[in-house]
Design a protein around this motif. Structure first.
Motif, PDB file in Angstrom:
ATOM      1  N   GLN A   1       0.830  -1.212   0.000  1.00 33.13           N
ATOM      2  CA  GLN A   1       0.000   0.000   0.000  1.00 33.13           C
ATOM      3  C   GLN A   1       0.864   1.262   0.000  1.00 33.13           C
ATOM      4  O   GLN A   1       0.540   2.237  -0.681  1.00 33.13           O
ATOM      5  CB  GLN A   1      -0.960  -0.015   1.187  1.00 33.13           C
ATOM      6  CG  GLN A   1      -2.044  -1.066   1.019  1.00 33.13           C
ATOM      7  CD  GLN A   1      -2.897  -1.258   2.264  1.00 33.13           C
ATOM      8  OE1 GLN A   1      -2.491  -0.916   3.366  1.00 33.13           O
ATOM      9  NE2 GLN A   1      -4.082  -1.821   2.064  1.00 33.13           N
ATOM     10  N   ALA A   2       1.952   1.236   0.733  1.00 36.94           N
ATOM     11  CA  ALA A   2       2.865   2.384   0.747  1.00 36.94           C
ATOM     12  C   ALA A   2       3.499   2.571  -0.626  1.00 36.94           C
ATOM     13  O   ALA A   2       3.651   3.706  -1.099  1.00 36.94           O
ATOM     14  CB  ALA A   2       3.940   2.191   1.815  1.00 36.94           C
TER      15      ALA A   2
ATOM     16  N   ARG B   1       3.297   5.932  -3.023  1.00 39.10           N
ATOM     17  CA  ARG B   1       4.495   6.599  -3.547  1.00 39.10           C
ATOM     18  C   ARG B   1       4.482   6.641  -5.072  1.00 39.10           C
ATOM     19  O   ARG B   1       4.867   7.625  -5.680  1.00 39.10           O
ATOM     20  CB  ARG B   1       5.753   5.907  -3.029  1.00 39.10           C
ATOM     21  CG  ARG B   1       5.914   6.113  -1.516  1.00 39.10           C
ATOM     22  CD  ARG B   1       7.214   5.653  -1.068  1.00 39.10           C
ATOM     23  NE  ARG B   1       8.217   6.558  -1.647  1.00 39.10           N
ATOM     24  CZ  ARG B   1       9.395   6.778  -1.128  1.00 39.10           C
ATOM     25  NH1 ARG B   1       9.738   6.175  -0.038  1.00 39.10           N
ATOM     26  NH2 ARG B   1      10.246   7.587  -1.709  1.00 39.10           N
ATOM     27  N   LEU B   2       4.022   5.543  -5.683  1.00 32.96           N
ATOM     28  CA  LEU B   2       3.946   5.484  -7.132  1.00 32.96           C
ATOM     29  C   LEU B   2       2.921   6.491  -7.651  1.00 32.96           C
ATOM     30  O   LEU B   2       3.183   7.210  -8.628  1.00 32.96           O
ATOM     31  CB  LEU B   2       3.590   4.062  -7.576  1.00 32.96           C
ATOM     32  CG  LEU B   2       3.705   3.713  -9.046  1.00 32.96           C
ATOM     33  CD1 LEU B   2       5.100   4.022  -9.567  1.00 32.96           C
ATOM     34  CD2 LEU B   2       3.389   2.241  -9.259  1.00 32.96           C
ATOM     35  N   GLU B   3       1.779   6.595  -6.990  1.00 31.95           N
ATOM     36  CA  GLU B   3       0.769   7.576  -7.390  1.00 31.95           C
ATOM     37  C   GLU B   3       1.304   8.999  -7.245  1.00 31.95           C
ATOM     38  O   GLU B   3       1.062   9.848  -8.106  1.00 31.95           O
ATOM     39  CB  GLU B   3      -0.503   7.400  -6.547  1.00 31.95           C
ATOM     40  CG  GLU B   3      -1.300   6.176  -6.907  1.00 31.95           C
ATOM     41  CD  GLU B   3      -2.461   5.920  -5.946  1.00 31.95           C
ATOM     42  OE1 GLU B   3      -3.370   5.188  -6.361  1.00 31.95           O
ATOM     43  OE2 GLU B   3      -2.447   6.425  -4.809  1.00 31.95           O
TER      44      GLU B   3
ATOM     45  N   LEU C   1       1.573   4.652 -15.520  1.00 32.07           N
ATOM     46  CA  LEU C   1       0.126   4.572 -15.317  1.00 32.07           C
ATOM     47  C   LEU C   1      -0.345   3.117 -15.262  1.00 32.07           C
ATOM     48  O   LEU C   1      -1.212   2.762 -14.456  1.00 32.07           O
ATOM     49  CB  LEU C   1      -0.616   5.354 -16.409  1.00 32.07           C
ATOM     50  CG  LEU C   1      -0.443   6.878 -16.353  1.00 32.07           C
ATOM     51  CD1 LEU C   1      -1.049   7.537 -17.585  1.00 32.07           C
ATOM     52  CD2 LEU C   1      -1.053   7.438 -15.082  1.00 32.07           C
ATOM     53  N   VAL C   2       0.228   2.262 -16.107  1.00 26.99           N
ATOM     54  CA  VAL C   2      -0.095   0.834 -16.054  1.00 26.99           C
ATOM     55  C   VAL C   2       0.355   0.252 -14.710  1.00 26.99           C
ATOM     56  O   VAL C   2      -0.382  -0.507 -14.072  1.00 26.99           O
ATOM     57  CB  VAL C   2       0.561   0.072 -17.232  1.00 26.99           C
ATOM     58  CG1 VAL C   2       0.460  -1.432 -17.050  1.00 26.99           C
ATOM     59  CG2 VAL C   2      -0.078   0.494 -18.557  1.00 26.99           C
TER      60      VAL C   2
ATOM     61  N   LYS D   1      -2.740  -0.966  -7.789  1.00 24.55           N
ATOM     62  CA  LYS D   1      -4.074  -0.746  -7.206  1.00 24.55           C
ATOM     63  C   LYS D   1      -4.862  -2.054  -7.184  1.00 24.55           C
ATOM     64  O   LYS D   1      -5.516  -2.387  -6.191  1.00 24.55           O
ATOM     65  CB  LYS D   1      -4.855   0.303  -8.002  1.00 24.55           C
ATOM     66  CG  LYS D   1      -4.522   1.712  -7.656  1.00 24.55           C
ATOM     67  CD  LYS D   1      -5.421   2.658  -8.446  1.00 24.55           C
ATOM     68  CE  LYS D   1      -5.117   4.099  -8.138  1.00 24.55           C
ATOM     69  NZ  LYS D   1      -5.947   5.021  -8.919  1.00 24.55           N
ATOM     70  N   ASP D   2      -4.801  -2.807  -8.280  1.00 24.71           N
ATOM     71  CA  ASP D   2      -5.503  -4.091  -8.352  1.00 24.71           C
ATOM     72  C   ASP D   2      -4.966  -5.062  -7.293  1.00 24.71           C
ATOM     73  O   ASP D   2      -5.737  -5.784  -6.651  1.00 24.71           O
ATOM     74  CB  ASP D   2      -5.376  -4.720  -9.744  1.00 24.71           C
ATOM     75  CG  ASP D   2      -6.178  -3.947 -10.793  1.00 24.71           C
ATOM     76  OD1 ASP D   2      -7.032  -3.123 -10.408  1.00 24.71           O
ATOM     77  OD2 ASP D   2      -5.923  -4.177 -11.994  1.00 24.71           O
ATOM     78  N   ILE D   3      -3.660  -5.069  -7.117  1.00 24.80           N
ATOM     79  CA  ILE D   3      -3.059  -5.930  -6.094  1.00 24.80           C
ATOM     80  C   ILE D   3      -3.558  -5.522  -4.701  1.00 24.80           C
ATOM     81  O   ILE D   3      -3.944  -6.381  -3.898  1.00 24.80           O
ATOM     82  CB  ILE D   3      -1.522  -5.884  -6.166  1.00 24.80           C
ATOM     83  CG1 ILE D   3      -1.021  -6.557  -7.451  1.00 24.80           C
ATOM     84  CG2 ILE D   3      -0.898  -6.536  -4.938  1.00 24.80           C
ATOM     85  CD1 ILE D   3       0.455  -6.348  -7.723  1.00 24.80           C
ATOM     86  N   CYS D   4      -3.576  -4.224  -4.432  1.00 29.92           N
ATOM     87  CA  CYS D   4      -4.058  -3.739  -3.124  1.00 29.92           C
ATOM     88  C   CYS D   4      -5.515  -4.139  -2.911  1.00 29.92           C
ATOM     89  O   CYS D   4      -5.893  -4.539  -1.796  1.00 29.92           O
ATOM     90  CB  CYS D   4      -3.910  -2.223  -3.023  1.00 29.92           C
ATOM     91  SG  CYS D   4      -2.200  -1.691  -2.825  1.00 29.92           S
TER      92      CYS D   4
END
Length: 192
Positions: free
Chosen positions: A153-154, A158-160, A178-179, A185-188
């Motif tokens: 999640q962290a 950071r990526l966002e 972006l991919v 996000k899908d993993i989270c």
């Protein structure tokens, strides 16, 4: 009730440590330990506003001053257990205040804390590696999955943040990022 003489001694001691901390802080990383030790004699001494004044004097946050002080307290608490490497190197203040938090949380021996700091100084172990090692030694295994999820999640946050920065990049890199954000996000979503 403190006597006038003891109060004046305390005020002079706080002022002397304040000046010492600021002077050595301005000299850079090589003098940071002097700042840590001086800060540890100011923070938590119940002198109203002393920590805030020190933060203003150093040009940093109160949280940072408290971390400097924590590093100084940790050093003074652990120095008799020889946290220095064979050649006299000392781990960074960040190593010490991180170890202090871990030591406080997990209640292991001060000798073990000093040994971890000595190894960090000798082998150039990062704060993150040292912290992970100590947590793996002292936290129950069921916490490992929670740490794993928190790390993912962290990384997403950071990526966002990185993708949202207004920097020039080529379009292929921007598309790949972006991919990557979408995948993370899908993993989270899957983990929670």
């Amino acid at each position: 009730m403190p006597t006038s003489a003891s109060y004046m001694h305390n005020v002079m001691s706080l002022e002397r440590n304040h000046l010492r901390c600021c002077k050595h802080f301005d000299r850079g990383e090589r003098h940071r330990w002097v700042s840590c030790l001086a800060a540890s004699r100011i923070v938590g001494r119940y002198e109203h506003g002393a920590t805030r004044r020190l933060a203003e004097g150093l040009g940093c946050s109160v949280d940072y001053v408290e971390r400097l002080a924590k590093a100084g307290i940790a050093y003074r608490s652990l120095r008799r257990f020889r946290p220095r490497s064979e050649d006299g190197k000392l781990a960074s203040p960040k190593h010490f205040y991180t170890m202090w938090d871990l030591w406080y949380k997990h209640e292991f021996s001060p000798r073990e804390a000093a040994e971890q700091l000595r190894v960090a100084a000798e082998e150039g172990v990062s704060v993150e590696q040292m912290s992970l090692h100590v947590r793996n030694e002292h936290e129950p295994p069921e916490n490992e999955y929670n740490r794993f999820v928190a790390d993912i999640q962290a990384a997403r946050k950071r990526l966002e943040t990185a993708v949202g920065r207004d920097v020039e990049t080529d379009s292929e890199l921007r598309e790949a990022l972006l991919v990557a954000v979408t995948v993370v996000k899908d993993i989270c979503d899957t983990l929670t």
